[in-house]
Design a protein around this motif. Structure first.
Motif, mmCIF file in Angstrom:
data_model
loop_
_atom_site.group_PDB
_atom_site.id
_atom_site.type_symbol
_atom_site.label_atom_id
_atom_site.label_comp_id
_atom_site.label_asym_id
_atom_site.label_seq_id
_atom_site.Cartn_x
_atom_site.Cartn_y
_atom_site.Cartn_z
ATOM 1 N N ALA A 216 43.840 38.254 34.229
ATOM 2 C CA ALA A 216 44.886 39.283 34.275
ATOM 3 C C ALA A 216 44.744 40.234 33.091
ATOM 4 O O ALA A 216 45.052 41.424 33.188
ATOM 5 C CB ALA A 216 46.270 38.622 34.272
ATOM 6 N N GLU A 217 44.246 39.701 31.968
ATOM 7 C CA GLU A 217 44.077 40.520 30.771
ATOM 8 C C GLU A 217 42.743 41.255 30.751
ATOM 9 O O GLU A 217 42.658 42.403 30.304
ATOM 10 C CB GLU A 217 44.190 39.643 29.523
ATOM 11 N N TYR A 218 41.679 40.605 31.251
ATOM 12 C CA TYR A 218 40.334 41.161 31.105
ATOM 13 C C TYR A 218 39.691 41.571 32.430
ATOM 14 O O TYR A 218 38.559 42.061 32.434
ATOM 15 C CB TYR A 218 39.414 40.148 30.400
ATOM 16 N N GLU B 196 39.399 40.313 38.905
ATOM 17 C CA GLU B 196 40.816 40.180 38.574
ATOM 18 C C GLU B 196 41.396 38.868 39.067
ATOM 19 O O GLU B 196 42.516 38.497 38.688
ATOM 20 C CB GLU B 196 41.595 41.368 39.145
ATOM 21 N N MET C 173 45.601 29.182 27.581
ATOM 22 C CA MET C 173 46.010 30.021 28.704
ATOM 23 C C MET C 173 45.419 29.436 29.978
ATOM 24 O O MET C 173 44.527 28.595 29.936
ATOM 25 C CB MET C 173 45.471 31.454 28.530
ATOM 26 N N GLU D 55 37.045 44.456 33.153
ATOM 27 C CA GLU D 55 36.354 44.772 31.900
ATOM 28 C C GLU D 55 34.907 44.281 31.948
ATOM 29 O O GLU D 55 34.581 43.296 32.624
ATOM 30 C CB GLU D 55 37.061 44.087 30.715
ATOM 31 N N SER E 147 45.346 33.841 33.830
ATOM 32 C CA SER E 147 45.941 34.714 32.811
ATOM 33 C C SER E 147 44.866 35.479 32.049
ATOM 34 O O SER E 147 45.063 36.643 31.675
ATOM 35 C CB SER E 147 46.775 33.883 31.833
ATOM 36 N N VAL E 148 43.723 34.814 31.813
ATOM 37 C CA VAL E 148 42.612 35.489 31.134
ATOM 38 C C VAL E 148 42.135 36.666 31.978
ATOM 39 O O VAL E 148 41.919 37.778 31.469
ATOM 40 C CB VAL E 148 41.457 34.513 30.863
#
Length: 338
Positions: A269-271, A238, A262, A274, A266-267
């Motif tokens: 924060a989204e992934y 994260e 980005m 995962e 930020s990447v």
């Protein structure tokens, strides 16, 4: 005495040797496009005279020069908003390069790490041009009184040499004629790495085509290469600190960030959290969306080389208008009878 006010002007170039890769796009060309129409006058060059520091087949050099120009144009460089040309069309580059050979010091050249990397153990047998080319690079920049140069980290040393040459010239001739050029190094994907080994820079000359994304790759090839890119078994973290010992993962995150405009944070924060089963298909889809239209437009342009040549000659005419007075003044300052 007040320093002269120089026109805010960007100069940068790409050497036509081998093909263009995603590294050229994210590390250079995309940034060139973004700088158009802003506070700077933008001058972009295909530095074909630098290519011959190692031997080039004449046909390969002609093709590669046009392909780099096609890459610029397909990516969004607008010849009405930027000056675009190939270096050898403007003779002032070679002329000022010789003058700077007589300003630069051998000790400065001996400190250039790129020469040591490229020459290796064969230093006695490489061309004099390979040794002296940072002086020509300084001439490329200062021929236009460029104030800013967008470069990758590996070229920062050459811009610092440009500043040294400008400072010595100004000092020796007691003038404030050449600006102290500023290297511009920014962006999340400045140094795009190999898709098979995240510790190595993505290169045109790598052993396997699967190591790199070529700017001429079609949509299927782009998607396949990202699906097969080397990763590790851990999910994405994260925060960026979690990628410190994971070069392949860090590289793919940075590539996504560069393509999506980005930050890497930020990447994540989204992934973050995962697995690769979600991230790699998303990256492949994004890359195809961004790069496949460029690839298609490059192919269209390369089918009409005369149009590419026309655009570069028109750009060279504009470049000469800026360069010639600066070159003439340099000769005058140094005492040449003209």
């Amino acid at each position: 005495m007040d320093k002269p006010a120089f026109t805010p002007r960007v100069f940068s170039g790409i050497k036509p040797s081998g093909g263009l890769t995603l590294g050229n796009y994210l590390g250079a060309i995309k940034r060139f496009v973004d700088m158009q129409g802003g506070e700077f006058e933008t001058i972009y060059c295909v530095v074909d005279m630098h290519a011959i520091t190692v031997w080039q087949s004449p046909e390969d050099l002609r093709h590669a020069t046009r392909e780099v120009a096609a890459g610029y144009l397909a990516s969004g460089i607008d010849p009405d908003r930027s000056i675009l040309f190939n270096q050898s069309r403007v003779s002032g580059h070679a002329e000022l390069g010789w003058l700077f050979n007589c300003v630069a010091r051998v000790g400065w050249m001996n400190r250039m790490t790129q020469f040591k990397d490229k020459a290796g153990k064969n230093a006695e047998n490489v061309s004099l041009g390979l040794y002296a080319y940072p002086s020509l690079m300084a001439a490329d920049i200062l021929l236009y009184h460029a104030t800013h140069v967008p470069v990758g980290e590996d070229q920062k040393q050459h811009v610092e040499l440009t500043r040294d040459i400008a400072a010595k010239f100004n000092h020796d001739y007691k003038v404030d004629f050449f600006p102290e050029t500023v290297p511009v190094i920014e962006g999340p994907a400045m140094r795009v790495m190999n898709l098979r080994d995240g510790t190595k820079k993505m290169s045109k000359s790598g052993e396997s085509d699967m190591e790199r994304i070529n700017m001429t790759d079609d949509a299927d090839s782009i998607a396949k290469k990202f699906r097969k890119a080397k990763t590790d078994p851990e999910p994405l973290p994260e925060e960026m600190d979690g990628l410190d010992s994971r070069p392949e993962a860090r590289n793919l995150v940075n590539i996504y960030a560069g393509l999506a405009n980005m930050t890497a944070d930020s990447v994540l924060a989204e992934y973050g959290g995962e697995g690769w089963g979600r991230f790699k298909p998303a990256l492949a889809e994004l890359a195809v969306e961004r790069l496949a239209p460029i690839s298609g437009e490059m192919k269209r342009l390369m089918d009409d080389p005369a149009e590419i040549d026309r655009i570069m000659e028109k750009g060279a005419e504009k470049a000469r208008e800026i360069a010639q007075p600066i070159l003439e003044k340099t000769f005058d300052i140094m005492g040449f009878v003209r």
